[in-house]
Design a protein around this motif. Structure first.
Motif, PDB file in Angstrom:
ATOM      1  N   ARG A 154       0.833  -1.206   0.000  1.00 57.84           N
ATOM      2  CA  ARG A 154       0.000   0.000   0.000  1.00 57.84           C
ATOM      3  C   ARG A 154       0.862   1.248   0.000  1.00 57.84           C
ATOM      4  O   ARG A 154       0.542   2.242  -0.666  1.00 57.84           O
ATOM      5  N   ALA A 155       1.986   1.218   0.735  1.00 57.06           N
ATOM      6  CA  ALA A 155       2.870   2.390   0.787  1.00 57.06           C
ATOM      7  C   ALA A 155       3.416   2.743  -0.583  1.00 57.06           C
ATOM      8  O   ALA A 155       3.480   3.920  -0.968  1.00 57.06           O
ATOM      9  N   MET A 156       3.813   1.737  -1.368  1.00 56.04           N
ATOM     10  CA  MET A 156       4.360   2.023  -2.702  1.00 56.04           C
ATOM     11  C   MET A 156       3.259   2.426  -3.672  1.00 56.04           C
ATOM     12  O   MET A 156       3.482   3.252  -4.557  1.00 56.04           O
ATOM     13  N   GLN A 157       2.086   1.863  -3.534  1.00 56.90           N
ATOM     14  CA  GLN A 157       0.976   2.301  -4.388  1.00 56.90           C
ATOM     15  C   GLN A 157       0.662   3.772  -4.140  1.00 56.90           C
ATOM     16  O   GLN A 157       0.449   4.541  -5.091  1.00 56.90           O
ATOM     17  N   LEU A 310      11.951  25.308  -0.783  1.00 58.17           N
ATOM     18  CA  LEU A 310      12.081  23.955  -1.341  1.00 58.17           C
ATOM     19  C   LEU A 310      10.870  23.088  -1.025  1.00 58.17           C
ATOM     20  O   LEU A 310      10.490  22.220  -1.809  1.00 58.17           O
ATOM     21  N   ASN A 311      10.248  23.330   0.148  1.00 57.63           N
ATOM     22  CA  ASN A 311       9.204  22.445   0.641  1.00 57.63           C
ATOM     23  C   ASN A 311       7.813  22.925   0.244  1.00 57.63           C
ATOM     24  O   ASN A 311       6.939  23.121   1.086  1.00 57.63           O
ATOM     25  N   VAL A 312       7.594  23.095  -1.051  1.00 56.60           N
ATOM     26  CA  VAL A 312       6.246  23.402  -1.524  1.00 56.60           C
ATOM     27  C   VAL A 312       5.384  22.148  -1.448  1.00 56.60           C
ATOM     28  O   VAL A 312       4.203  22.194  -1.084  1.00 56.60           O
ATOM     29  N   ALA A 313       5.967  21.010  -1.782  1.00 59.34           N
ATOM     30  CA  ALA A 313       5.290  19.718  -1.648  1.00 59.34           C
ATOM     31  C   ALA A 313       6.298  18.723  -1.073  1.00 59.34           C
ATOM     32  O   ALA A 313       7.510  18.880  -1.260  1.00 59.34           O
ATOM     33  N   GLU A 314       5.784  17.707  -0.387  1.00 65.04           N
ATOM     34  CA  GLU A 314       6.640  16.722   0.273  1.00 65.04           C
ATOM     35  C   GLU A 314       6.307  15.317  -0.192  1.00 65.04           C
ATOM     36  O   GLU A 314       5.155  14.995  -0.485  1.00 65.04           O
ATOM     37  N   LEU A 315       7.348  14.481  -0.259  1.00 66.57           N
ATOM     38  CA  LEU A 315       7.174  13.053  -0.493  1.00 66.57           C
ATOM     39  C   LEU A 315       7.992  12.303   0.558  1.00 66.57           C
ATOM     40  O   LEU A 315       9.147  12.663   0.816  1.00 66.57           O
ATOM     41  N   HIS A 316       7.405  11.274   1.142  1.00 66.72           N
ATOM     42  CA  HIS A 316       8.096  10.457   2.134  1.00 66.72           C
ATOM     43  C   HIS A 316       8.250   9.039   1.586  1.00 66.72           C
ATOM     44  O   HIS A 316       7.251   8.390   1.256  1.00 66.72           O
ATOM     45  N   ILE A 317       9.489   8.567   1.491  1.00 67.27           N
ATOM     46  CA  ILE A 317       9.758   7.212   1.002  1.00 67.27           C
ATOM     47  C   ILE A 317       9.826   6.272   2.202  1.00 67.27           C
ATOM     48  O   ILE A 317      10.663   6.465   3.082  1.00 67.27           O
ATOM     49  N   PRO A 318       8.983   5.257   2.251  1.00 66.34           N
ATOM     50  CA  PRO A 318       9.011   4.349   3.408  1.00 66.34           C
ATOM     51  C   PRO A 318      10.280   3.504   3.398  1.00 66.34           C
ATOM     52  O   PRO A 318      10.746   3.083   2.323  1.00 66.34           O
ATOM     53  N   PRO A 319      10.874   3.240   4.555  1.00 65.92           N
ATOM     54  CA  PRO A 319      12.029   2.339   4.599  1.00 65.92           C
ATOM     55  C   PRO A 319      11.615   0.925   4.201  1.00 65.92           C
ATOM     56  O   PRO A 319      10.448   0.546   4.359  1.00 65.92           O
TER      57      PRO A 319
END
Length: 458
Positions: A154-157, A310-319
């Motif tokens: 689900r995290a990658m989707q 820089l932080n107009v939008a954020e993305l978090h990559i799960p470990p």
């Protein structure tokens, strides 16, 4: 024909003796397998396709043919299908030859039904893994984002959906993720799946540029700007004009350069070192950090005004450790890549290999998994994945990351998730698979925040 259950595989059983066919078919059905029994091998072989979700079990001695011939025909149809031979006492030499030619295993008559069931169960599990891995290869062979950000969790989707949504915009994006989690891959997807795909993608690692060279590297210089500057040099920012500038480890950029970078982003122009002439640039900024950049700005280690720019939008990559269901698929994907690169034959993962992958904590994330897959290919799988993980050097990052109870807790959660996925949310099947009481399973699912509805129909 019985329907394929959620846990067991499909068995094609060939034997010319009716009593044997009837007894084996009844026993395997009671054990939970879907079974088709045949007097001759031809109709069983006709059922074998590259997507057939099961295995072939065949007698060795039959009136018009023998087990070796059936084995050869089966492997011609699918070289990865497990074939189990049922042999008489005098046929062991033939069975050994069959193993050399690719049979999965053989079992000698008379046999205990439990022994046959266990061999078939292991063969069906191997077949399931092979088909899962083939599906992944088909998925990633295309040019879509699924072939870049690999995973079915689900995290990658969610990550793929967010990346595609942001790729269509020109907004600056800040990517958060641990070392080795794939921040540059995400940045490239933002570029390649957006309107700037025809422009340059320029990557700069803030931690790899010496402070004395940072200004020249980013902004360029004119001849004579400093000792050794014999000719004009276009900097990374100018080179990214019309495309995307990716600032990895942005927290490592020197403070003086942060100010000049902020001005360049605000004014959409730069001045080369040694020049007073402004050069207009049209760039999209994607930055990445492995630290909490907001906390760094509040502590005075990073400019707050640049952070908000820089932080107009954020993305978090799960470990990787938080998306265990992706680990075997990613490993097979990388192993197939390296097998093609080094001219080796890719080997499907065995269940024991999957267990070793899921038990590991992956401090190096996807980068560590990729390295392991290459070593697995180069060693031809000798000793298995578990042996390679035991030989992995222990570094500072591994010491004190998580306590033993935390690691045991995480492993327990992954095992339950894997069982729920395999059984498609069938709680009774999960109880049988894990060998625990229903009350214990309910308590553990509640403690780990797992809900049956999330696994229905997977």
């Amino acid at each position: 024909m019985a329907e394929l259950g959620p846990r067991m595989g499909h068995v094609l059983f060939v034997d010319d003796e009716m009593p044997m066919r009837v007894s084996v078919e009844q026993w395997l059905r009671l054990a939970g397998f879907a079974v088709e029994a045949f007097e001759t091998p031809e109709p069983a072989l006709a059922r074998l396709t590259p997507d057939f979700p099961g295995i072939l079990v065949t007698d060795v001695r039959m009136p018009r043919t023998d087990g070796l011939t059936v084995l050869d025909h089966a492997l011609e149809r699918d070289g990865d299908v497990p074939v189990i031979l049922v042999t008489g006492h005098g046929d062991v030499a033939m069975a050994v030859e069959a193993m050399r030619r690719g049979a999965y295993d053989f079992i000698e008559k008379p046999f205990e039904p439990e022994r046959l069931t266990e061999v078939i169960r292991r063969a069906c599990e191997k077949r399931r893994l092979v088909l899962e891995n083939r599906g992944l290869r088909r998925q990633v062979s295309g040019r879509g984002i699924e072939g870049r950000l690999v995973g079915t969790s689900r995290a990658m989707q969610d990550l793929r959906r967010e990346v595609l949504e942001l790729a269509a915009t020109s907004a600056s994006v800040l990517i958060h993720g641990e070392t080795g989690s794939g921040k540059e891959v995400v940045a490239r997807c933002l570029h390649d799946f957006g309107p700037r795909a025809g422009g340059a993608f320029v990557a700069v690692n803030g931690g790899a540029i010496p402070e004395s060279m940072a200004e020249s590297e980013l902004f360029g210089h004119e001849p004579g700007a400093f000792t050794g500057a014999a000719q004009r040099r276009v900097g990374r920012i100018e080179h990214a004009d019309g495309g995307t500038l990716f600032l990895d480890e942005v927290e490592s950029i020197p403070a003086a350069i942060q100010l000049k970078l902020l001005r360049a982003l605000q004014e959409r122009s730069i001045e080369r070192l040694g020049s007073n002439k402004a050069v207009a640039v049209d760039i999209r900024i994607v930055a990445a950090s492995k630290v909490d950049l907001l906390a760094a700005s509040e502590a005075g280690r990073f400019r707050a005004d640049l952070y908000y720019r820089l932080n107009v939008a954020e993305l978090h990559i799960p470990p990787l450790r938080d998306r265990g269901e992706d680990i075997p698929l990613l490993f097979d994907f990388f192993a197939a890549e390296f097998a093609a690169l080094h001219g080796r034959e890719p080997r499907p993962l065995e269940p024991v290999d999957v267990d070793a992958l899921l038990a590991h904590d992956w401090p190096g994330n996807v980068r560590e998994l990729r390295n392991l897959a290459e070593r697995h290919v180069l060693t031809l799988g000798r000793g298995g994945v578990a042996a390679l993980l035991r030989r992995r050097p222990v570094g500072e990052a591994d010491i004190g990351r998580r306590s033993l109870p935390e690691q045991v807790d995480a492993y327990e959660k992954r095992l339950i998730e894997q069982a729920l996925t395999r059984c498609r949310g069938d709680i009774k099947a999960v109880i049988d698979l894990l060998g625990i009481p229903r009350r214990t399973l309910n308590e553990k699912m509640a403690r780990h925040g797992l809900e049956r509805q999330s696994f229905l129909g997977r």
